[in-house]
Scaffold this active site. Structure first.
Site, short mmCIF file in Angstrom:
data_model
loop_
_atom_site.label_atom_id
_atom_site.label_comp_id
_atom_site.label_asym_id
_atom_site.label_seq_id
_atom_site.Cartn_x
_atom_site.Cartn_y
_atom_site.Cartn_z
N MET A 1 -3.19 -0.46 24.97
CA MET A 1 -1.91 -0.75 25.62
C MET A 1 -1.03 0.49 25.47
O MET A 1 -0.61 0.85 24.38
CB MET A 1 -1.25 -1.96 24.96
N TYR B 1 -7.66 -5.39 25.27
CA TYR B 1 -6.35 -5.95 24.93
C TYR B 1 -6.40 -7.48 24.91
O TYR B 1 -5.93 -8.11 23.96
CB TYR B 1 -5.34 -5.45 25.96
N VAL C 1 2.26 -2.87 21.66
CA VAL C 1 1.96 -1.45 21.92
C VAL C 1 1.55 -0.75 20.63
O VAL C 1 0.70 0.14 20.63
CB VAL C 1 3.16 -0.74 22.57
N HIS D 1 -0.69 -4.46 34.06
CA HIS D 1 -0.84 -5.87 33.69
C HIS D 1 0.55 -6.48 33.81
O HIS D 1 1.46 -6.11 33.06
CB HIS D 1 -1.38 -5.95 32.26
N HIS E 1 -8.20 -8.68 21.86
CA HIS E 1 -7.72 -8.18 20.56
C HIS E 1 -7.04 -9.31 19.78
O HIS E 1 -6.23 -10.05 20.34
CB HIS E 1 -6.73 -7.03 20.79
#
Length: 109
Positions: A42, A77, A36, A10, A80
Site C-alpha cells: 500500500m 494487501y 500504509v 483501490h 494481509h
C-alpha cells in the site's frame, strides 16, 4: 491513451451506519490511513467526503483511495492480517459499501 505503468487504485465508497458517531468515524479513518505503515504494497492513502453538486451519490458519503504498484500488491494487501483485522472492524460500521480496483489510464491529447 496509455495505461499508467503498474499502478492500481483501490477505491472504497462508503456510507456509515446512522448510529456511528463522528468520533468513531474519525478513529476508523485514522486506522485505515495507518495501514500504509503496516502493509508494504500500500503506497498511499487519500480520503474525503462527497461534495458533489449533482446529488448522485446514492447515499455514499465517504471515499477512500489507496494506491498500489500492481494487482498482485492489491491481492497481498487484501490478504494481509492487518488489513483483514481492520476490514472486519471497518465493515461492521458501514451501511453500504462499493469497492472498485482500476488501473489508471493517461490520456494524451
Amino acid at each position: 491513451m496509455e495505461e499508467a505503468k503498474g499502478l492500481v487504485k483501490h477505491v472504497v465508497l462508503a456510507k456509515f451506519k446512522d448510529d456511528v458517531s463522528p468520533q468513531k468515524i474519525e478513529e476508523l479513518i485514522k486506522g485505515y490511513a495507518n495501514l500504509v505503515n503496516l502493509v508494504p504494497p500500500m503506497k498511499s492513502f487519500h480520503w474525503g467526503t462527497d461534495v458533489s453538486a449533482e446529488n448522485m451519490h446514492e447515499g455514499f458519503t465517504h471515499i477512500f483511495e489507496s494506491t498500489f504498484e500492481s494487482t498482485e500488491g492489491v491481492a497481498e494487501y487484501v490478504a494481509h492480517p492487518a488489513h483483514v483485522e481492520f476490514a472486519n472492524l471497518f465493515l461492521s460500521h458501514l451501511d453500504k459499501v462499493i469497492i472498485v480496483d482500476y488501473k489508471p489510464t493517461i490520456v494524451r491529447l
